[in-house]
Design an enzyme around this catalytic site. Sequence first.
Site, PDB file in Angstrom:
ATOM      1  N   LYS A  78       0.854  -1.181   0.000  1.00  0.00           N
ATOM      2  CA  LYS A  78       0.000   0.000   0.000  1.00  0.00           C
ATOM      3  C   LYS A  78       0.894   1.237   0.000  1.00  0.00           C
ATOM      4  O   LYS A  78       2.004   1.214   0.541  1.00  0.00           O
ATOM      5  CB  LYS A  78      -0.896   0.028   1.243  1.00  0.00           C
ATOM      6  CG  LYS A  78      -2.206   0.766   1.047  1.00  0.00           C
ATOM      7  CD  LYS A  78      -3.218  -0.075   0.296  1.00  0.00           C
ATOM      8  CE  LYS A  78      -4.580   0.578   0.263  1.00  0.00           C
ATOM      9  NZ  LYS A  78      -5.592  -0.258  -0.402  1.00  0.00           N
ATOM     10  N   VAL A 184     -17.544   4.249  -3.837  1.00  0.00           N
ATOM     11  CA  VAL A 184     -18.112   2.908  -3.646  1.00  0.00           C
ATOM     12  C   VAL A 184     -19.484   2.986  -2.994  1.00  0.00           C
ATOM     13  O   VAL A 184     -20.440   2.350  -3.447  1.00  0.00           O
ATOM     14  CB  VAL A 184     -17.180   2.024  -2.791  1.00  0.00           C
ATOM     15  CG1 VAL A 184     -17.829   0.667  -2.531  1.00  0.00           C
ATOM     16  CG2 VAL A 184     -15.830   1.844  -3.477  1.00  0.00           C
TER      17      VAL A 184
END
Length: 355
Positions: A78, A184
């Site tokens: 990440k 989302v």
Amino acid sequence: MKELIKSWAGESVVISYHESSDTWVFVAIHSTLAGPAHGGCRMRVYDTPEDGLRDAMRLAEGMTYKWAGIGFELGGGKSVLAIPGPLDPSARVDVLRHFGRLLRSLNGTYYTGEDLGTTPEDMAVVAQEAPDYVHGVRTGTEPLDPGPFTAFGVFLGVRACVRHVFGSEDLASRTILVQGLGDVGGPLARRFHDAGATLLVSDTDSSLARRCADELGAHIIDPEQVYDQKCDVYAPCAMGATLNRHTIPRLLACIVAGSANNQLAEPEDAERLYERRILYAPDYIVNAGGAIALPSFGKGHSEEEVWKRVRRIEATVDGILKEARDRDESPVHAARRIVDRVLAAKSRERIASGA
């Protein structure tokens, strides 16, 4: 930072500083056991640079679990761009290009894509410097939005949970609260609306909440009242760690399943939910749709094939819930066993190959 790195079980951390914007750039590579590290690039303001590094480490570990849990031969990583505050467009481009050059220097150890605070358009900028290592840019600099794929996976995961708890996957008789209405949460709310659910929505951006409510006929819940709202499903789709020792006792939901990463503030929170008989769908399984889509498109899969791959999330969640029910335990443990089996097999392969 030194103590954070010393205490971390991951493989490596890369740190860079962009002086003109006062931005810290962190790339945390948790594991390359199953393959090169893949994970999104997050951009946000942190109280301290150390908080940004800690977030990158935590999220990178979650990506290792995600890839193993869905059977992808990829590792966990990440990146975090810890900005000091809002950036003007020129400064934002400079930071993204700086990150792209850093990404290119890693020579395939880590691949990235969109995450919280970054957009498909941002990834197109990064790809100008590191075209081979950015997911989410289909052709040239045309960006691909992973949000709808993530939302679809969460929708399927919720449906599996509802079937498990109520004996029917029909959402028309269910009340669902979506917390966070961004890339989302917005498309997820639309899917619940189209399925006939009674929809509750909440966002710290009140104008965004109002637009969503007007469009979908949803009821707006004040962000401070989310955990006290009675509903069948609570879908956290914003920041992580919303499930903790303070909020779990307040929850009035039967199911927790959403797109936010690292929803549990600490491992003990899984048991706190289980003790209250609140079914928790492990986040790194149900929110894997976008993670599935980006590298799949990068490898030349058609859109139809990608949607088919995302659909497998429902069967995976169903299997985890059944195993957890049979063992009378939190689904977290069943999901982790999948991860452990995959990583153990990869470790044996590496030892056998002498790598």
